[in-house]
Scaffold this motif. Structure first.
Motif, short mmCIF file in Angstrom:
data_model
loop_
_atom_site.label_atom_id
_atom_site.label_comp_id
_atom_site.label_asym_id
_atom_site.label_seq_id
_atom_site.Cartn_x
_atom_site.Cartn_y
_atom_site.Cartn_z
N ASN A 1 25.75 36.19 14.91
CA ASN A 1 26.09 36.12 16.34
C ASN A 1 26.76 34.79 16.68
O ASN A 1 27.70 34.75 17.48
CB ASN A 1 24.85 36.32 17.19
CG ASN A 1 24.31 37.72 17.13
OD1 ASN A 1 24.98 38.64 16.65
ND2 ASN A 1 23.07 37.90 17.57
N ALA A 2 26.27 33.69 16.09
CA ALA A 2 26.86 32.37 16.37
C ALA A 2 28.30 32.31 15.88
O ALA A 2 29.18 31.76 16.58
CB ALA A 2 26.02 31.27 15.71
N ILE A 3 28.56 32.85 14.71
CA ILE A 3 29.93 32.86 14.18
C ILE A 3 30.83 33.69 15.09
O ILE A 3 31.96 33.30 15.41
CB ILE A 3 29.95 33.38 12.72
CG1 ILE A 3 29.26 32.36 11.82
CG2 ILE A 3 31.37 33.65 12.26
CD1 ILE A 3 29.00 32.84 10.41
N LYS A 4 30.31 34.83 15.54
CA LYS A 4 31.08 35.71 16.43
C LYS A 4 31.34 35.00 17.77
O LYS A 4 32.45 35.09 18.31
CB LYS A 4 30.30 37.01 16.64
CG LYS A 4 31.06 38.07 17.36
CD LYS A 4 30.25 39.36 17.41
CE LYS A 4 31.00 40.43 18.16
NZ LYS A 4 30.22 41.67 18.25
N GLU A 5 30.33 34.31 18.30
CA GLU A 5 30.50 33.58 19.55
C GLU A 5 31.58 32.51 19.43
O GLU A 5 32.39 32.32 20.34
CB GLU A 5 29.18 32.93 19.98
CG GLU A 5 28.15 33.91 20.48
CD GLU A 5 26.77 33.29 20.64
OE1 GLU A 5 25.88 34.01 21.14
OE2 GLU A 5 26.56 32.12 20.26
N GLN A 6 31.57 31.79 18.30
CA GLN A 6 32.59 30.77 18.09
C GLN A 6 33.98 31.39 18.04
O GLN A 6 34.92 30.88 18.63
CB GLN A 6 32.34 30.01 16.78
CG GLN A 6 31.24 28.98 16.87
CD GLN A 6 31.00 28.29 15.53
OE1 GLN A 6 31.32 28.82 14.47
NE2 GLN A 6 30.41 27.10 15.59
N ALA A 7 34.12 32.50 17.32
CA ALA A 7 35.42 33.16 17.17
C ALA A 7 35.94 33.67 18.51
O ALA A 7 37.15 33.63 18.76
CB ALA A 7 35.31 34.31 16.17
N GLU A 8 35.04 34.15 19.35
CA GLU A 8 35.44 34.70 20.65
C GLU A 8 35.39 33.67 21.77
O GLU A 8 35.59 34.01 22.93
CB GLU A 8 34.54 35.89 20.98
CG GLU A 8 34.71 37.04 20.01
CD GLU A 8 33.73 38.18 20.28
OE1 GLU A 8 32.92 38.08 21.24
OE2 GLU A 8 33.77 39.16 19.51
N ASN A 9 35.10 32.41 21.41
CA ASN A 9 35.07 31.31 22.37
C ASN A 9 34.08 31.60 23.52
O ASN A 9 34.37 31.35 24.68
CB ASN A 9 36.47 31.01 22.90
CG ASN A 9 36.57 29.61 23.45
OD1 ASN A 9 35.77 28.75 23.12
ND2 ASN A 9 37.56 29.37 24.29
N ARG A 10 32.91 32.14 23.16
CA ARG A 10 31.85 32.42 24.13
C ARG A 10 30.83 31.29 24.11
O ARG A 10 30.79 30.49 23.18
CB ARG A 10 31.18 33.75 23.79
CG ARG A 10 32.08 34.95 24.02
CD ARG A 10 31.32 36.24 23.92
NE ARG A 10 30.24 36.18 22.95
CZ ARG A 10 29.79 37.22 22.28
NH1 ARG A 10 30.32 38.39 22.45
NH2 ARG A 10 28.80 37.10 21.41
#
Length: 187
Positions: free
Chosen positions: A146-155
């Protein structure tokens, strides 16, 4: 000129051999200030500070006092009780509770480094598992994704922060979370 034998603060040459009244007053005010910091702690935090039972009870009593003058007098009483305490360990415990101690800062930096390594490389999870056998590795793995996904999506980095909270709890230094402005906005 001859000195009075009743004046025990001076020697034969007239030199002063003890702390001045002003210095003693400063020391007592410093003890009273440490006592005031103790009164601002929660019961759980106070339990972690090495103080005598008598001082602990006096600190607890402070929360029941409502009148300003009574509070001032009770703080003076706490300051007097502090004279019989070993103050450096108390101050160290207060600093650790505030998160200002070198040891606490080093521990938090170590946990931040571990989190960064974990985000970069999932094999760090085995290191965490060996160091903390009771760790919920599945939850950590999910938070990493989830953290990697958040970083990629700038969330907002909710999972990134949650990983740190879990690592801090595993490390045994679980303090109350201090929500920053960003966290307050996220929720």
């Amino acid at each position: 000129m001859r000195h009075s034998p009743l004046n025990s603060d001076t020697d034969e040459a007239g030199a002063f051999d003890g702390p001045s009244k002003t210095q003693r007053k400063r020391e007592m005010e410093a003890l009273q200030e440490v006592g005031k910091e103790l009164t601002e702690l929660s019961r759980d935090q106070l339990a972690k500070v090495p103080v005598s039972d008598r001082l602990r009870e006096a600190v607890r009593e402070m929360s029941r006092i409502t009148k300003n003058e009574a509070k001032r007098r009770h703080l003076q009483f706490i300051g007097r009780l502090m004279r019989d305490e070993d103050v450096p360990p108390i101050q160290a415990a207060l600093e650790a509770l505030k998160g200002n101690s070198r040891e606490e800062n080093a521990r938090l930096h170590r946990l931040e480094d571990l989190r960064a390594r974990f985000i970069e490389d999932e094999t760090v999870l085995t290191e965490i598992g060996h160091a903390h056998p009771g760790a919920d590795l599945t939850r950590l793995r999910q938070l990493r994704r989830n953290a990697i996904k958040e970083q990629a999506e700038n969330r907002p980095p909710r999972s990134f922060r949650e990983i740190f909270r879990m690592l801090r709890e595993l490390d045994g230094g679980s303090r109350e979370p201090e929500p920053s402005g960003e966290e307050a906005e996220d929720e």
